[in-house]
Design an enzyme around this catalytic site. Structure first.
Site, PDB file in Angstrom:
ATOM      1  N   SER A 111     -10.142  15.149  12.959  1.00 21.85           N
ATOM      2  CA  SER A 111      -9.025  14.522  13.320  1.00 21.85           C
ATOM      3  C   SER A 111      -8.500  13.934  11.997  1.00 21.85           C
ATOM      4  CB  SER A 111      -9.399  13.329  14.074  1.00 21.85           C
ATOM      5  OG  SER A 111      -8.506  12.155  14.204  1.00 21.85           O
ATOM      6  N   HIS A 280      -4.552  14.012  26.525  1.00 18.95           N
ATOM      7  CA  HIS A 280      -5.466  13.137  25.711  1.00 18.95           C
ATOM      8  C   HIS A 280      -6.338  12.375  26.005  1.00 18.95           C
ATOM      9  CE1 HIS A 280      -4.459  12.135  21.109  1.00 18.95           C
ATOM     10  NE2 HIS A 280      -4.911  11.134  21.614  1.00 18.95           N
TER      11      HIS A 280
END
Length: 388
Positions: A111, A280
């Site tokens: 990320s 998500h």
């Protein structure tokens, strides 16, 4: 007690992680948007399909679980998806997950919001991870992100497009995640209640997000940086943004956060090498559709050649098998790896991978199949719709 006896499934890791982590971080991992209906639906909708069992079928000693996604081979059809701030859950957590994935010969997606950055990961593991790209409002910051990817040999980036509008996660609001930028008495009390976590993480000083270290506009320390990273996300992403990135990035480009067939079709036309079908993890649109329910129509819209990855709600080997039978190429798993690294570091992550691999092998064999390729050729013939 050994890892093998303590942890038999993803839920075991989750329970251990909650006992280990301060509430502010446990809730950040667990939580979803508003009523968390999408979060629950991601799990519930796997029950819409049962698996067909076949016996008296000749099988090899070991099922072949390997897959090829956009020209790259992976030993298993799943891997750790991007989760922010892994290094807050266990010291050097991003490195631990990256190393376990490299040892298992599966991809790992780092990320933008990672504590350990690309350079640290590559130095520690000898392998550049894939990179999940959140675009900042400042083009200079985005150029620096891409320059770092190129410098460290990243081959594939995942442009995340479903967070331009930040949803409300009520657990995070209650805990002050992304709004607390310094130590408070309440946070100190949470940390004091988790002495093992505190001793492990804080002995090297409170972590920072490596990718924005040295940029004063993001603040100092991961808590301040978490809020600033979110507030600075580019809120005006368009197809022109994708076109510009496609021009600027020479490697593979996946678009993450697509949950609509028309958008999927346009992604393929825009030059994306693949997409990630994702809501998500139920953290954005409340009362949305589950990703597993969307796989067939997304595959049809995307066409047979573009890669289709999927995430959100996956916990079992049987979940992965259902996704592959419905038309997905690969499964990314976020929360399970966050829980595992918090519960026991790299050894626990490696054990999670082994557990899922065992589930996949046994389930495929009980279905009379010898490989993931066999499964995908059979497609939906191995599934039985269930009324609920």
């Amino acid at each position: 007690m050994t890892l093998e006896r303590r942890f038999q499934n993803v839920d075991d890791f989750a329970r251990a992680a909650r006992r280990y982590l301060p509430r502010i971080f446990a809730d950040y991992i667990d939580g979803g948007a508003f009523s968390e209906r999408t979060l629950r639906r991601n799990r519930d909708d796997f029950d819409a399909y049962a698996l067909r069992q076949q016996v008296l079928t000749p099988l090899p000693d070991h099922a072949d679980l390997s897959v090829t996604v956009a020209g790259r081979r992976s030993r298993l059809p799943f891997g750790p998806g991007p989760v922010g701030f892994q290094g807050l859950y266990r010291r050097n957590g991003d490195i631990a997950i990256a190393q376990a994935a490299a040892d298992a010969q599966i991809p790992f997606v780092l990320s933008t919001f990672s504590i350990n950055g690309l350079g640290t990961i590559k130095q520690a593991t000898g392998t550049a991870p894939d990179f999940q790209l959140y675009l900042d409002q400042d083009p200079e910051v985005n150029a620096a992100y891409l320059a770092s990817c190129k410098a460290h040999g990243v081959e594939r980036i995942f442009l995340t497009v479903d967070t331009a509008i930040t949803s409300v996660r009520e657990r995070d609001v209650r805990n002050g995640f992304r709004s607390i930028d310094r130590m408070t008495p309440g946070l100190m009390w949470q940390f004091a209640q988790r002495p093992a976590w505190s001793l492990d993480l804080l002995r090297g000083g409170f972590p920072q997000v490596e990718l924005v270290r040295g940029r004063p506009e993001f603040g100092r320390g991961a808590m301040a940086q978490a809020g600033n990273l979110s507030r600075r996300l580019d809120k005006f992403l368009t197809w022109d943004t994708v076109a510009q990135l496609r021009q600027d990035w020479p490697g593979q480009l996946f678009i993450k956060g697509i949950a609509d067939p028309d958008t999927a079709a346009r992604a393929a036309d825009a030059g994306a090498d693949g997409i990630v079908l994702s809501n998500h993890g139920g953290r954005q649109l409340d009362h949305g559709q589950s990703t597993v329910a969307l796989i067939p129509e997304i595959r049809q819209a995307l066409g047979p050649s573009a890669a289709l990855c999927v995430d959100s709600g996956f916990r079992r080997g049987s979940d992965i098998i259902k996704a592959l039978a419905l038309g997905a190429d690969f499964v990314l798993m976020g929360r399970p790896f966050a829980w595992a690294v918090a519960a026991g570091g790299q050894a626990a992550v490696a054990h999670l991978i082994a557990l899922l691999e065992t589930e996949l092998r046994i389930t495929l064999n009980l279905m009379g199949l010898s490989s993931v390729d066999d499964l995908r050729r059979a497609g939906t013939d191995v599934l039985r719709p269930q009324s609920r």
